[in-house]
Design an enzyme around this catalytic site. Structure first.
Site, PDB file in Angstrom:
ATOM      1  CB  CYS A 184      35.941  41.895  45.521  1.00  0.00           C
ATOM      2  SG  CYS A 184      35.946  42.121  47.622  1.00  0.00           S
ATOM      3  CB  THR A 185      33.912  37.059  46.043  1.00  0.00           C
ATOM      4  OG1 THR A 185      34.680  37.193  44.829  1.00  0.00           O
ATOM      5  CG2 THR A 185      33.014  35.925  45.879  1.00  0.00           C
TER       6      THR A 185
END
Ligand SMILES: [Zn+2]
Ligand SMILES: [Zn+2]
Length: 309
Positions: A184-185
């Site tokens: 994820c980010t």
């Protein structure tokens, strides 16, 4: 001239009295003139604050004085001094809303039972040495429209809340015995997602230390990441490098032109959709819609009103 910075951080640690931490953090930020958003739960803290460089430095020092936050890492980035409208410090059941507050277990070493952490170079090593490795996107499906890891599985989720239903659906049972790298980010969502997956029979689960951000900083467009990164600020997207290896994934929903910019559908009263639109299609009310019939009608009406009678 004032130098402004933004701090991004999260940390999983047991917090016995989240309300006390909230009051302390609010007073600390107020006294330093910092603005932004901080969430606190029994599992930890998740924040983004911005302000003057010296104030940010003091904030880091003071926050680390709390024993549970001593080892917390802060990510620094450039600020404008006007990045956040106000200060918001809240206690929630979860610092990321998976709907798994009772399932998540946190100890002094962070999330208990999560995936194995991989450094960016270890990601490449694992993939090079094992043809069965799959990437599993831990973000909202929309974010993957402009960038994702090579051949990644993108689950059908609109919000983080949809993940449990999705991983219990049976759709991904064929990868339960394979090495799965979640990403994820910045890494926070996968701390939780990887533990939820392991609890549901995914046997070999990994997560990337520092998330896509750290991987992209190391490899730019020359590794296994492809395209742009969706970001949660005014920019909406960022690229790790501007070179011939950049892979264009995003396309305008209306004309198919290359674009990595998400825009709101013109039917804002009824449609909350963010869709990829090129500048030409966005600038013209007739094409500033998400494709649904109701939104097309609103767009046609807006366009007709603009035309001279
Ligand atoms: Zn277009
Ligand atoms: Zn729409």
């Amino acid at each position: 001239m004032a130098v402004n910075k933004i701090l991004l951080y999260y940390y999983f640690t047991p917090i016995a009295d989240p309300e006390a931490i909230r009051l302390w953090q609010r007073d600390l930020c107020e006294s330093l003139g910092l603005k932004g958003r901080i969430l606190i739960s029994e599992h930890g803290i998740n924040g983004t604050v911005g302000g003057d460089l010296d104030a940010c430095k003091k904030y880091v020092r003071k926050t680390r004085e709390y024993p549970g936050f001593k080892k917390m890492e802060f990510k620094w980035s450039e600020g404008t001094g006007d990045d956040f409208p106000k200060l918001s410090v809240k206690v929630r059941d979860e610092i990321v809303a998976f709907g798994a507050a009772d399932e998540l277990k946190v100890g002094d070493e962070g999330v208990i039972g999560g995936g194995v952490h991989l450094k960016p170079e270890e990601v490449n090593e694992l993939v090079a040495n094992n043809p069965d490795v799959v990437f599993f996107d831990g973000r909202n499906a929309m974010e993957a429209q402009i960038g994702k890891f090579k051949d990644a599985i993108v689950p059908d989720v609109n919000t983080t809340h949809d993940f449990i239903k999705e991983i219990e659906s049976g759709k991904y049972d064929d990868i339960k015995d394979k090495p799965v790298i979640t990403y994820c980010t910045g890494g926070i969502r996968c701390e939780i997602l990887s533990s939820l997956m392991k609890n549901r029979g995914f046997k070999e689960v990994y997560q990337i230390d520092g998330g896509i951000v750290r991987y992209g900083e190391k490899y730019g467009n020359k590794g296994l990441w492809e395209g742009s990164l969706y970001v949660f600020d005014k920019r909406m997207h960022m690229e790790f490098a501007d070179d011939e290896d950049f892979k264009q994934l995003g396309h305008c929903i209306n004309c198919g032109a290359d674009t990595n910019k998400f825009e709101h559908c013109i039917n804002e009263d009824e449609c909350r959709k963010l869709v990829l639109m090129c500048k030409d299609c966005y600038d013209n009310p007739a094409t500033r819609h998400c494709g649904q019939d109701a939104c097309k009608e609103v767009a046609a009406k807006a366009a007709a009103e603009l035309k001279p009678v």
